[in-house]
Each structure stands twice: as C-alpha cells, then as structure tokens.
Design an enzyme around this catalytic site. Structure first.
Site, mmCIF file in Angstrom:
data_model
loop_
_atom_site.group_PDB
_atom_site.id
_atom_site.type_symbol
_atom_site.label_atom_id
_atom_site.label_comp_id
_atom_site.label_asym_id
_atom_site.label_seq_id
_atom_site.Cartn_x
_atom_site.Cartn_y
_atom_site.Cartn_z
ATOM 1 N N HIS A 137 0.833 -1.197 0.000
ATOM 2 C CA HIS A 137 0.000 0.000 0.000
ATOM 3 C C HIS A 137 0.876 1.260 0.000
ATOM 4 O O HIS A 137 1.891 1.310 0.688
ATOM 5 C CB HIS A 137 -0.879 0.057 1.250
ATOM 6 N N ASN A 168 8.035 -4.409 3.594
ATOM 7 C CA ASN A 168 6.615 -4.093 3.762
ATOM 8 C C ASN A 168 6.119 -4.463 5.155
ATOM 9 O O ASN A 168 5.362 -3.713 5.773
ATOM 10 C CB ASN A 168 5.808 -4.829 2.696
#
Length: 294
Positions: A137, A168
């Site tokens: 994201h 991440n």
C-alpha cells in the site's frame, strides 16, 4: 539507510521555524472535500485539454492530447497515476484522530484492479502472483479505519506498488505506525507517499536507472520509496519530515531517524515539488532531518 552505490541528491534545507496554519476541515467526507483540504499537491494536474501557451494554435489539440496527469480523488486519498509504471507517482492522505478511529475491518477488503485506468495501463492481481513481491500500500489501509469504504479504496491496485515483503512487513510498517502516532499527537498529518527509481553506478563506472518489472503488464518495481509528512501542530506550527527507504530487506531495529533525508533530495529524485507550494502559504517552515530530530 541509503548505502552502497545508490545516489540520492542530498542538498540540505535551511528554513524557518514557525508557521500559523489556517486550515479547516472542509464540510463532508467526500473525495472533493479531501482535495480541498490538502495544503500541497506535488504535481500539476490538468483537467481537460489545457490552454496552450505561445502560439495559441488550438488546432493542435483537434484530436486530443495523448496523455495528461491522471488524478484520482477518492474518499481516503488523492492519487496521481503513472500509466507507464502501472502505479502511482504519489498519493496524499490526511490523518488525524478522527480518521484513525473506527471499526473498519481489513478482512472485508480485497485487492482489485482500478477500472478507472485504461486496461493497457493498469496492474492486475495476476501480475503480483508468484512475483516474490507484496502488494505494498502507498496509502495504508490502517490509516483509514474511520470508514469501510475509505479502507476499501486503499486496496485499488493503483494505490499499490511491488514491495519487498520484509520491508513491507517490518521497517516500512514501522514508518506507517509512526505516521499514525504523529497523527494522534498533532492536529493533522498530511502524508505523501510514492516510489523512486534511483540511478546506480554499475561496474563500468557509468550511472544507470534499472528496475525490475513483474507480470504480463510489466508493473515497475521501485528501487526506493519516499514518505513526506507535513505536521500541523495544535500550536499552529508546521513541521516537515521526509523519509526514503530502499525496496529491499531493512533491519527493523534501525531507528527511523536514520532514514530521514532533506526534502530537496526527494524533490530532485522524484521530479515533484513540495516546499515551493507550502511556502505559498507561509514564509516559515521547520524541516526535521536526521541531525535536528526532536
């Protein structure tokens, strides 16, 4: 940390210290309200065919222009899409105590193609399958618990870039958590996140920009990611914090302050501008870097 032969421009900023912020939350929770509240949009977006300077030869646009800046304004963020990389140039969010609270459930969200992007230029879930990269994201889902729709909007693949799984799930996740902690202790935090494709010196002594692509749609894998935080304090002061992390495994024990960089280095590397737009609203700005963290 930016080690090895990756080159990030590193000119420093020396800006003032105080700012009276005169921002009010626009009425309503729609995407247009978010766009109106943003203190800075780091790229010029064209709406419709632009007026051409100079000759005024409007016949040149008779059959349209092959491309313009692609803005997407959603409930939880504003995004500028890059059709060549199949991801965003930048995404801006507004975080505060209200946006961080709520009962939205990530389990009810699924990654999905962005149908507003032409099929030639968009990523699919199949592109990520078996690639070895996470769907990372840019505007984080956990930033928008205030609305299930707002959280779901963060799962469009236009708000996603291929990200190293270790990064991440660890160091980058820590930076996202830190951004939320700042939002709980300030009036507003505007977060701008995006990819970087930095040059690197190869064994022949020459500089190259090289990056992997994944899937049949050739989704570009960034070499680095940036995150710029614009903090509106309750006192009216504004602080600017800017971070860069490589898209590779990063030891989560490294203090986040080690990834602070001068904002000018991000502006030079990304082709975006933050400070000139902010200075249109104030003559005073406090930039936090690794040497003056408070």
């Amino acid at each position: 940390m930016l080690r090895g032969r990756w080159l990030l421009p590193a000119a420093s900023l020396a800006l003032g210290a105080a700012l009276v912020a005169r921002r009010r939350r626009a009425e309503g929770d729609g995407a247009e309200g978010l766009l109106a509240r943003l203190p800075v949009v780091p790229a010029v977006a064209a709406a419709g065919a632009p007026v051409l300077p100079g000759s005024g030869r409007t016949e040149l646009t008779k059959y349209g222009l092959p491309g313009l800046a692609q803005l997407r304004s959603r409930e939880s963020y504003v995004l500028c899409y890059d059709p060549r990389s199949r991801s965003a140039l930048w995404v801006i969010e507004q975080l505060n105590r209200e946006t961080l609270g709520g009962a939205s459930d990530r389990a009810g969200c699924d990654f999905q193609e962005d149908d507003s992007v032409h099929q030639y230029h968009r990523a699919t879930n199949a592109d990520y399958r078996g690639s070895g990269f996470d769907r990372g994201h840019l505007a984080a889902a956990a930033n928008h618990k205030w609305s299930q729709k707002a959280m779901q909007d963060t799962f469009y693949l236009s708000n996603v870039a291929p990200q190293n799984p270790h990064l991440n799930q660890n160091a980058w996740n820590n930076l996202e958590k830190y951004s939320r902690s700042l939002a709980r202790n300030n009036k507003n935090v505007y977060v701008c996140t995006g990819p970087l494709y930095l040059p690197r010196m190869e064994p022949d002594g020459k500089m190259y920009v090289k990056y992997q692509v994944i899937g049949k749609n050739n989704v570009a894998v960034p070499t680095h990611f940036f995150k710029v935080l614009i903090l509106e304090k309750e006192s009216g002061e504004i602080e600017l914090r800017s971070y860069v992390m490589p898209n590779s495994p990063v030891d989560e024990k490294i203090p986040l302050e080690q990834f602070l960089v001068p904002i000018e280095s991000i502006e030079r590397a990304s082709g975006l501008l933050f400070v000139p737009n902010i200075l249109k609203r104030t003559s005073n700005l406090k930039a936090i870097t690794a040497g003056n963290k408070r």
